[in-house]
Design an enzyme around this catalytic site. Structure first.
Site, short mmCIF file in Angstrom:
data_model
loop_
_atom_site.label_atom_id
_atom_site.label_comp_id
_atom_site.label_asym_id
_atom_site.label_seq_id
_atom_site.Cartn_x
_atom_site.Cartn_y
_atom_site.Cartn_z
N GLU A 28 0.89 -1.18 0.00
CA GLU A 28 0.00 0.00 0.00
C GLU A 28 0.91 1.21 0.00
O GLU A 28 1.66 1.42 0.95
CB GLU A 28 -0.87 0.02 1.27
CG GLU A 28 -1.72 -1.22 1.50
CD GLU A 28 -2.88 -1.32 0.53
OE1 GLU A 28 -3.16 -0.33 -0.18
OE2 GLU A 28 -3.48 -2.39 0.46
N CYS A 35 -3.56 8.33 3.46
CA CYS A 35 -3.22 7.89 2.10
C CYS A 35 -4.41 8.06 1.16
O CYS A 35 -4.25 8.11 -0.05
CB CYS A 35 -2.78 6.45 2.13
SG CYS A 35 -3.93 5.43 3.06
#
Ligand code: NAP
Length: 522
Positions: free
Chosen positions: A257, A296
């Protein structure tokens, strides 16, 4: 005296070593905790987790492991106030932002405790039904899923010391796989405290949960072919991890990720002051400033039809002017600090880069910070704009990990889709519109380059879960630039921690195998 964040490996806390890193309060600069350098005993600690931890976990059924997650949750629920205090001091977050990390992590743990209970007394998951492979129908093939033989190493980013641990650990432990967590050094204190509390409570078997703080040196070298690695962090670190021998040569399964240039899109059908317009502006400002932009999933690019560009600029600027940045201990503060001065410098550098192709719509830096000086890691929000999207490049490529977003004008829906794809793969895109057909069409188009597509129409204004919020029922991760990973998504998360195998045998043997198994319905 500051706390030394010691490692827990091989079922034992290691003694405090030489201090190598110091964790600071990002507002006051106070020293809070320390860590050592490269961990000792990684090979033996990992071997212990693979043997003792895995054996004990895999002797349990899915239902028993789900109950174990529930026990860990109770232990931590009783200590929430302490976690909030650590988060305030070490991450510089307001109470609401601390809650997103702490309660978000505990909610995800509870979600998997409930989901896992439905898997009941099984030890094996059946993947689909058997395929007949012989004319007499006796010889068949049944796919099954069993827990991997190794351990799960998690290397996490600094922005979610609680959620980042539990969103990964819950599905791993439910699967029967031991966990080693390496939190980002800057905010490792909260992760360390939670792990210590759960270990002290004795609700997990020995070797099921280990922690390494301070340095990532040697961690990847200690992996063996059956282990898995889940990494959250920057694209640069991700690239170096991918080329490590454990991954490149030994096929250690890896989930990544990484950075993401997420888009939020105001539909072309909107008019100034319409419900979709207001929702777009409200949510843009909220998602830009939650956790001081250090998510994020934050919308780095806000795509607006050309005819609404000025109206959105004005409305968003008015809302941003009401954001009070500063020390989260001051009750008037609505946006806390970045996690460190290093991040502060990185945000300033990133802003300077973006300004080479974008103009400034709103510059919060002229406001006074509440109870914080210029040495703190507090920063005000900035909204930039680009009117000619086709001539821009950096905005689609450079993630500024702070309260910064750029308005980008688009001509028509096809142009908006094209701009969103220029992020080269993102975690999330959101669309605000009152036109159901437009949103359905956008969803089909955006799904190929986004892990999640969040569609907000006025009927779900109050119930939608938010562009930036990662809910455990939906997958999290994105293709390409976003790392190519996939986490959560209910029971789908378990597949990373299982090995699928085709069992070819007589239907009599397969019937025997099905005892103690449960269907795998992701
Ligand atoms: P980072 O510098 O890449 O660090 C992430 C983790 O990797 C930390 O634990 C770090 O340890 C460790 N690390 C550093 N170098 C390593 C190496 N050579 N080998 C193995 N591990 C290594 O990222 P960050 O600055 O903490 O995080 C910010 C980034 O994370 C942002 O770009 C953000 O987009 C991304 N992020 C993505 C998601 C997502 O779900 N997609 C979620 C959150 C954040 P140390 O701290 O000890 O250096």
């Amino acid at each position: 005296m500051t706390t030394f964040l010691n490692n827990y490996l091989g079922g034992e806390w290691q003694t405090a070593g030489r201090v190598v890193n110091t964790l600071l309060d990002p507002v006051t600069g106070e020293q809070l905790a320390t860590t050592g350098g490269a961990a000792e005993g990684l090979q033996t600690g990992f071997a212990y987790a693979r043997k003792e931890g895995a054996q004990a976990l895999q002797a349990m059924t899915y239902g028993q492991r789900a109950a174990m997650l529930g026990e860990a949750l109770k232990v931590m629920q009783a200590k929430r106030d302490e976690y909030y205090a650590i988060s305030l001091a070490n991450s510089g977050t307001t109470k609401a932002d601390s809650g997103i990390d702490i309660d978000g992590g505990l909610f995800t743990l509870g979600f998997y405790a409930k989901l896992g209970a439905n898997l009941g007394e099984a030890h094996t998951l059946m993947d689909g039904s058997a395929a007949v492979m012989s004319k007499d129908q006796l010889f068949q093939s049944q796919h099954i899923m069993v827990p991997i033989r190794g351990l799960a190493l998690f290397i996490n980013a600094f922005n979610f010391p609680s959620w980042g641990l539990w969103e990964k650990a819950a599905p791993a432990l439910l699967s029967g796989v031991p966990v080693v967590i390496k939190p980002a050094t800057a905010t490792a204190w909260l992760t360390h405290r939670m792990v210590a509390d759960v270990i002290e409570a004795g609700v997990l078997p020995k070797g099921a949960l280990s922690i390494v703080c301070g340095s990532s040196a040697g961690l990847l070298d200690a992996l063996t072919p059956f282990d898995v690695l889940s990494f959250t962090g920057s694209a640069d670190t991700a690239a170096s991890i991918r080329s490590h021998a454990a991954i490149a040569r030994d096929s250690v399964r890896v989930n990544i990720e990484a950075d993401s240039l997420n888009s939020t899109i105001l539909g072309q059908d909107a008019t100034a002051g319409s419900a979709a317009f207001d929702l777009f502006v409200d949510n843009l400002v909220r998602d830009m400033t939650i956790k001081t932009g250090q998510r994020c999933t934050a919308p780095r690019r806000a795509l607006v039809p050309t005819h609404l560009f000025d109206a959105v600029s004005e409305a968003a600027s008015a809302k941003l002017a009401a954001v009070r940045a500063g020390n989260p201990r001051n009750e008037e503060t609505t946006m806390g600090a970045l996690v460190s001065r290093t991040q502060y410098d990185s945000v300033q550098e990133g802003l300077a880069r973006l300004k080479t192709e974008a103009s400034v719509v709103f510059d919060g830096s002229k406001q006074t910070l509440l109870d914080a000086d210029s040495k703190s890691a507090c920063v005000a929000p900035t909204l930039l704009c680009i009117k000619n999207a086709d001539q821009s490049q950096l905005v689609h490529d450079h993630e500024v990990f702070g309260p910064v977003s750029t308005l980008i004008a688009y001509r028509d829906t096809a142009h908006a889709m094209n701009i969103a794809h220029r992020g080269q793969g993102s975690l999330v895109a959101s669309v605000y519109s009152e036109d159901a057909a437009l949103m359905a069409c956008a969803a089909r188009e955006l799904a190929s380059s986004h892990g999640r597509v969040h569609l907000v129409s006025p009927d779900v204004a109050k119930t939608q879960t938010g562009h930036g919020n990662v809910m455990p029922a939906s997958i999290h991760g994105g293709p390409g630039r976003a790392g190519g990973g996939e986490e959560l998504g209910g029971l789908r998360a378990l597949s990373f921690y299982h090995r699928r195998s085709a069992i070819q045998a007589s239907s009599v043997v397969l019937a025997e195998l099905s005892k103690g198994s449960t269907p795998w319905n992701s």
